[in-house]
Design a protein around this motif. Structure first.
Motif, PDB file in Angstrom:
ATOM      1  N   VAL A 171       0.858  -1.178   0.000  1.00 33.98           N
ATOM      2  CA  VAL A 171       0.000   0.000   0.000  1.00 33.98           C
ATOM      3  C   VAL A 171       0.901   1.237   0.000  1.00 33.98           C
ATOM      4  CG1 VAL A 171      -1.728   1.332   1.249  1.00 33.98           C
ATOM      5  CG2 VAL A 171      -1.890  -1.161   1.174  1.00 33.98           C
ATOM      6  N   GLU A 172       0.743   2.056  -1.037  1.00 33.77           N
ATOM      7  CA  GLU A 172       1.606   3.242  -1.203  1.00 33.77           C
ATOM      8  C   GLU A 172       3.086   2.863  -1.148  1.00 33.77           C
ATOM      9  OE1 GLU A 172       0.532   6.200  -1.998  1.00 33.77           O
ATOM     10  OE2 GLU A 172      -1.633   6.069  -1.556  1.00 33.77           O
ATOM     11  N   GLY A 173       3.406   1.688  -1.682  1.00 33.38           N
ATOM     12  CA  GLY A 173       4.792   1.243  -1.755  1.00 33.38           C
ATOM     13  C   GLY A 173       5.344   0.621  -0.494  1.00 33.38           C
ATOM     14  N   ALA A 174       4.562   0.611   0.570  1.00 29.74           N
ATOM     15  CA  ALA A 174       5.034   0.077   1.848  1.00 29.74           C
ATOM     16  C   ALA A 174       4.329  -1.233   2.183  1.00 29.74           C
ATOM     17  CB  ALA A 174       4.789   1.094   2.958  1.00 29.74           C
ATOM     18  N   GLU A 175       4.915  -1.977   3.100  1.00 27.98           N
ATOM     19  CA  GLU A 175       4.293  -3.227   3.521  1.00 27.98           C
ATOM     20  C   GLU A 175       2.951  -2.933   4.191  1.00 27.98           C
ATOM     21  OE1 GLU A 175       5.219  -7.031   6.449  1.00 27.98           O
ATOM     22  OE2 GLU A 175       6.880  -5.907   5.560  1.00 27.98           O
ATOM     23  N   SER A 176       1.988  -3.802   3.900  1.00 29.34           N
ATOM     24  CA  SER A 176       0.636  -3.622   4.426  1.00 29.34           C
ATOM     25  C   SER A 176       0.280  -4.782   5.352  1.00 29.34           C
ATOM     26  CB  SER A 176      -0.354  -3.573   3.255  1.00 29.34           C
ATOM     27  OG  SER A 176      -1.666  -3.818   3.694  1.00 29.34           O
ATOM     28  N   PRO A 177      -0.642  -4.559   6.299  1.00 31.63           N
ATOM     29  CA  PRO A 177      -1.136  -5.674   7.126  1.00 31.63           C
ATOM     30  C   PRO A 177      -1.717  -6.800   6.270  1.00 31.63           C
ATOM     31  CG  PRO A 177      -1.805  -3.580   8.071  1.00 31.63           C
ATOM     32  CD  PRO A 177      -1.213  -3.268   6.724  1.00 31.63           C
ATOM     33  N   LEU A 178      -2.178  -6.459   5.078  1.00 35.18           N
ATOM     34  CA  LEU A 178      -2.746  -7.476   4.188  1.00 35.18           C
ATOM     35  C   LEU A 178      -1.697  -8.495   3.755  1.00 35.18           C
ATOM     36  CD1 LEU A 178      -4.966  -5.245   1.847  1.00 35.18           C
ATOM     37  CD2 LEU A 178      -5.654  -6.474   3.910  1.00 35.18           C
ATOM     38  N   GLU A 179      -0.451  -8.047   3.660  1.00 38.00           N
ATOM     39  CA  GLU A 179       0.605  -8.933   3.186  1.00 38.00           C
ATOM     40  C   GLU A 179       0.776 -10.154   4.101  1.00 38.00           C
ATOM     41  OE1 GLU A 179       3.692 -10.673   1.147  1.00 38.00           O
ATOM     42  OE2 GLU A 179       2.228  -9.171   0.507  1.00 38.00           O
ATOM     43  N   LYS A 180       0.539  -9.963   5.392  1.00 40.90           N
ATOM     44  CA  LYS A 180       0.700 -11.070   6.333  1.00 40.90           C
ATOM     45  C   LYS A 180      -0.353 -12.153   6.153  1.00 40.90           C
ATOM     46  CE  LYS A 180       2.709  -7.927   9.772  1.00 40.90           C
ATOM     47  NZ  LYS A 180       2.567  -7.322  11.121  1.00 40.90           N
ATOM     48  N   LEU A 181      -1.442 -11.822   5.452  1.00 43.48           N
ATOM     49  CA  LEU A 181      -2.541 -12.780   5.247  1.00 43.48           C
ATOM     50  C   LEU A 181      -2.388 -13.571   3.953  1.00 43.48           C
ATOM     51  CD1 LEU A 181      -5.525 -10.468   6.311  1.00 43.48           C
ATOM     52  CD2 LEU A 181      -4.253 -12.092   7.733  1.00 43.48           C
ATOM     53  N   VAL A 182      -1.415 -13.181   3.127  1.00 43.24           N
ATOM     54  CA  VAL A 182      -1.244 -13.842   1.833  1.00 43.24           C
ATOM     55  C   VAL A 182      -0.969 -15.332   1.998  1.00 43.24           C
ATOM     56  CG1 VAL A 182       0.274 -14.000  -0.185  1.00 43.24           C
ATOM     57  CG2 VAL A 182      -0.535 -11.770   0.594  1.00 43.24           C
ATOM     58  N   VAL A 183      -0.225 -15.696   3.027  1.00 43.67           N
ATOM     59  CA  VAL A 183       0.145 -17.096   3.232  1.00 43.67           C
ATOM     60  C   VAL A 183      -1.085 -17.995   3.432  1.00 43.67           C
ATOM     61  CG1 VAL A 183       0.392 -16.881   5.742  1.00 43.67           C
ATOM     62  CG2 VAL A 183       1.729 -18.603   4.497  1.00 43.67           C
ATOM     63  N   LYS A 184      -2.200 -17.411   3.880  1.00 45.29           N
ATOM     64  CA  LYS A 184      -3.425 -18.190   4.120  1.00 45.29           C
ATOM     65  C   LYS A 184      -4.315 -18.302   2.879  1.00 45.29           C
ATOM     66  CE  LYS A 184      -3.696 -16.671   8.955  1.00 45.29           C
ATOM     67  NZ  LYS A 184      -4.561 -15.995   9.971  1.00 45.29           N
ATOM     68  N   ALA A 185      -3.937 -17.614   1.804  1.00 40.40           N
ATOM     69  CA  ALA A 185      -4.798 -17.573   0.615  1.00 40.40           C
ATOM     70  C   ALA A 185      -4.609 -18.818  -0.237  1.00 40.40           C
ATOM     71  CB  ALA A 185      -4.487 -16.324  -0.202  1.00 40.40           C
ATOM     72  N   ASP A 186      -5.666 -19.601  -0.375  1.00 44.28           N
ATOM     73  CA  ASP A 186      -5.637 -20.759  -1.276  1.00 44.28           C
ATOM     74  C   ASP A 186      -7.064 -21.076  -1.720  1.00 44.28           C
ATOM     75  OD1 ASP A 186      -6.937 -22.423   0.695  1.00 44.28           O
ATOM     76  OD2 ASP A 186      -4.998 -22.711   1.658  1.00 44.28           O
ATOM     77  N   GLU A 187      -7.203 -22.094  -2.545  1.00 48.06           N
ATOM     78  CA  GLU A 187      -8.499 -22.370  -3.159  1.00 48.06           C
ATOM     79  C   GLU A 187      -9.531 -22.932  -2.192  1.00 48.06           C
ATOM     80  OE1 GLU A 187      -9.011 -23.959  -6.959  1.00 48.06           O
ATOM     81  OE2 GLU A 187      -7.273 -22.965  -7.834  1.00 48.06           O
ATOM     82  N   SER A 188      -9.140 -23.202  -0.970  1.00 48.63           N
ATOM     83  CA  SER A 188     -10.128 -23.629   0.020  1.00 48.63           C
ATOM     84  C   SER A 188     -11.104 -22.496   0.339  1.00 48.63           C
ATOM     85  CB  SER A 188      -9.435 -24.096   1.307  1.00 48.63           C
ATOM     86  OG  SER A 188      -8.762 -23.006   1.938  1.00 48.63           O
ATOM     87  N   ALA A 189     -10.739 -21.272  -0.058  1.00 46.26           N
ATOM     88  CA  ALA A 189     -11.612 -20.120   0.178  1.00 46.26           C
ATOM     89  C   ALA A 189     -12.720 -19.997  -0.866  1.00 46.26           C
ATOM     90  CB  ALA A 189     -10.789 -18.832   0.186  1.00 46.26           C
ATOM     91  N   VAL A 190     -12.652 -20.784  -1.937  1.00 41.47           N
ATOM     92  CA  VAL A 190     -13.618 -20.652  -3.039  1.00 41.47           C
ATOM     93  C   VAL A 190     -14.891 -21.431  -2.717  1.00 41.47           C
ATOM     94  CG1 VAL A 190     -14.028 -20.961  -5.499  1.00 41.47           C
ATOM     95  CG2 VAL A 190     -11.722 -20.417  -4.668  1.00 41.47           C
ATOM     96  N   LEU A 191     -16.019 -20.740  -2.747  1.00 43.53           N
ATOM     97  CA  LEU A 191     -17.303 -21.393  -2.498  1.00 43.53           C
ATOM     98  C   LEU A 191     -17.758 -22.174  -3.716  1.00 43.53           C
ATOM     99  CD1 LEU A 191     -19.171 -18.459  -0.706  1.00 43.53           C
ATOM    100  CD2 LEU A 191     -18.362 -20.580   0.349  1.00 43.53           C
ATOM    101  N   PRO A 192     -18.487 -23.282  -3.500  1.00 41.58           N
ATOM    102  CA  PRO A 192     -19.012 -24.052  -4.631  1.00 41.58           C
ATOM    103  C   PRO A 192     -19.964 -23.205  -5.470  1.00 41.58           C
ATOM    104  CG  PRO A 192     -19.214 -25.273  -2.571  1.00 41.58           C
ATOM    105  CD  PRO A 192     -18.837 -23.870  -2.192  1.00 41.58           C
ATOM    106  N   LEU A 193     -19.939 -23.422  -6.764  1.00 40.22           N
ATOM    107  CA  LEU A 193     -20.813 -22.671  -7.658  1.00 40.22           C
ATOM    108  C   LEU A 193     -22.213 -23.260  -7.690  1.00 40.22           C
ATOM    109  CD1 LEU A 193     -18.605 -21.813 -10.746  1.00 40.22           C
ATOM    110  CD2 LEU A 193     -19.898 -20.210  -9.360  1.00 40.22           C
ATOM    111  N   ALA A 194     -23.194 -22.387  -7.604  1.00 40.39           N
ATOM    112  CA  ALA A 194     -24.592 -22.797  -7.779  1.00 40.39           C
ATOM    113  C   ALA A 194     -24.886 -22.947  -9.268  1.00 40.39           C
ATOM    114  CB  ALA A 194     -25.500 -21.732  -7.153  1.00 40.39           C
ATOM    115  N   PRO A 195     -26.051 -23.456  -9.640  1.00 45.16           N
ATOM    116  CA  PRO A 195     -26.417 -23.535 -11.058  1.00 45.16           C
ATOM    117  C   PRO A 195     -26.451 -22.155 -11.701  1.00 45.16           C
ATOM    118  CG  PRO A 195     -27.839 -24.947  -9.748  1.00 45.16           C
ATOM    119  CD  PRO A 195     -27.050 -24.112  -8.777  1.00 45.16           C
ATOM    120  N   PRO A 196     -26.467 -22.091 -13.033  1.00 39.37           N
ATOM    121  CA  PRO A 196     -26.474 -20.798 -13.737  1.00 39.37           C
ATOM    122  C   PRO A 196     -27.661 -19.922 -13.343  1.00 39.37           C
ATOM    123  CG  PRO A 196     -26.090 -22.615 -15.266  1.00 39.37           C
ATOM    124  CD  PRO A 196     -26.463 -23.231 -13.959  1.00 39.37           C
TER     125      PRO A 196
END
Length: 294
Positions: A171-196
């Motif tokens: 954020v604005e070129g500096a480290e952000s608190p969000l960066e510490k959460l990157v390690v937890k980001a994976d596809e387990s966060a994706v919800l199943p898709l409902a029908p169209p």
């Protein structure tokens, strides 16, 4: 509308399934005998939405944008988008993610827009396999309970592109608190898709014309149209031939006679579709018609 015009239209916008993108797109009455264009879809796109139909001309890119869920903290929902602009793929994807999908009535109450007003992507750069995103200072004001969902959305959206192995958030070129959460980001966060789902119905007419020449029923992903019938508010069927749109995101009814419809006219829609991974859905609904010009 010519194919060249279509390509110019897509060159500056991403596509979800989004209703706004397909407004003004040409329909294809039958598949070309030999497709001269191609669609490069990410593995994530194919995983969640299946194979993409080819285009008549040019090279298009199919990808996924993950939007934060309003119902499950930290979770995201995938949506399909397309662009002809390879050079700005990542920036286009992030821009649409930040803009959100609040205008989509079919998903009201299911998606959250966590980015504060004024949030911008200042820069997206890549060195080897690392993509660094630099956001404006407003992003530091994202509510704590929404931060993981934002990080999941950003990381999953960018990680699908070829050669990306790591995402860094600043954020604005500096480290952000969000960066510490990157390690937890994976596809387990994706919800199943409902029908169209049906997103909306748009009447198309030539610029300056009084009458509607075609009516397009837009869906939230590429689908095969099994049944599509459009009727006036009094129940009278609107006569015409039905085709699939570019990318199979809509059913297009070419009216046999010009229709004197105005914005807000109620149209009854009977539909039955199946997406490219076999998920089927149907409905009988009344929808207020939107009007757009070619």
């Amino acid at each position: 509308m010519t194919t060249d015009t279509l390509i110019r239209t897509f060159r500056t916008v991403s596509l979800f399934l989004l209703l706004a993108l397909f407004v003004g797109c040409t329909s294809r009455q039958e598949p070309p005998a030999e497709a001269k264009g191609r669609v490069n879809a990410t593995a994530s796109f194919v995983k969640y939405f299946g194979p993409v139909p080819p285009v008549d001309k040019g090279t298009c890119y199919g990808f996924v944008i993950y939007f934060p869920s309003a119902k499950e903290v930290g979770k995201v929902l995938p949506f399909p988008f397309f662009t002809f602009d390879e050079a700005s793929l990542k920036k286009v994807a992030l821009g649409k993610l930040m803009a959100g999908m609040g205008d989509q009535k079919a998903y009201q109450g299911e998606l959250v827009q966590p980015f504060p007003v004024g949030s911008r992507v200042l820069d997206v750069s890549q060195a080897a396999g690392t993509v660094t995103v630099n956001f404006s200072k407003e992003v530091n004001s994202i509510k704590e309970q929404q931060q993981q969902a934002v990080v999941n959305a950003v990381v999953l959206t960018l990680s699908q592109f070829t050669g990306v192995t790591k995402v860094v958030i600043k954020v604005e070129g500096a480290e952000s608190p969000l960066e510490k959460l990157v390690v937890k980001a994976d596809e387990s966060a994706v919800l199943p898709l409902a029908p169209p789902r049906l997103l909306g119905v748009v009447g198309m007419k030539e610029k300056g014309a009084a009458n509607v020449e075609e009516i397009d029923a837009f869906f939230d992903r590429p689908v095969d149209i099994k049944e599509l019938t459009l009727s006036a508010a009094d129940g009278g069927k609107i006569d015409g031939d039905v085709y699939q749109s570019v990318f199979d995101m809509a059913g297009v009814l070419k009216a046999k006679k010009p229709l004197p419809y105005q914005a807000g006219t109620q149209v009854k829609v009977h539909w039955k579709v199946t997406d490219k991974l076999g998920r089927s859905a149907s409905g009988d609904v009344g929808v207020a018609l939107e009007i757009r010009e070619h």
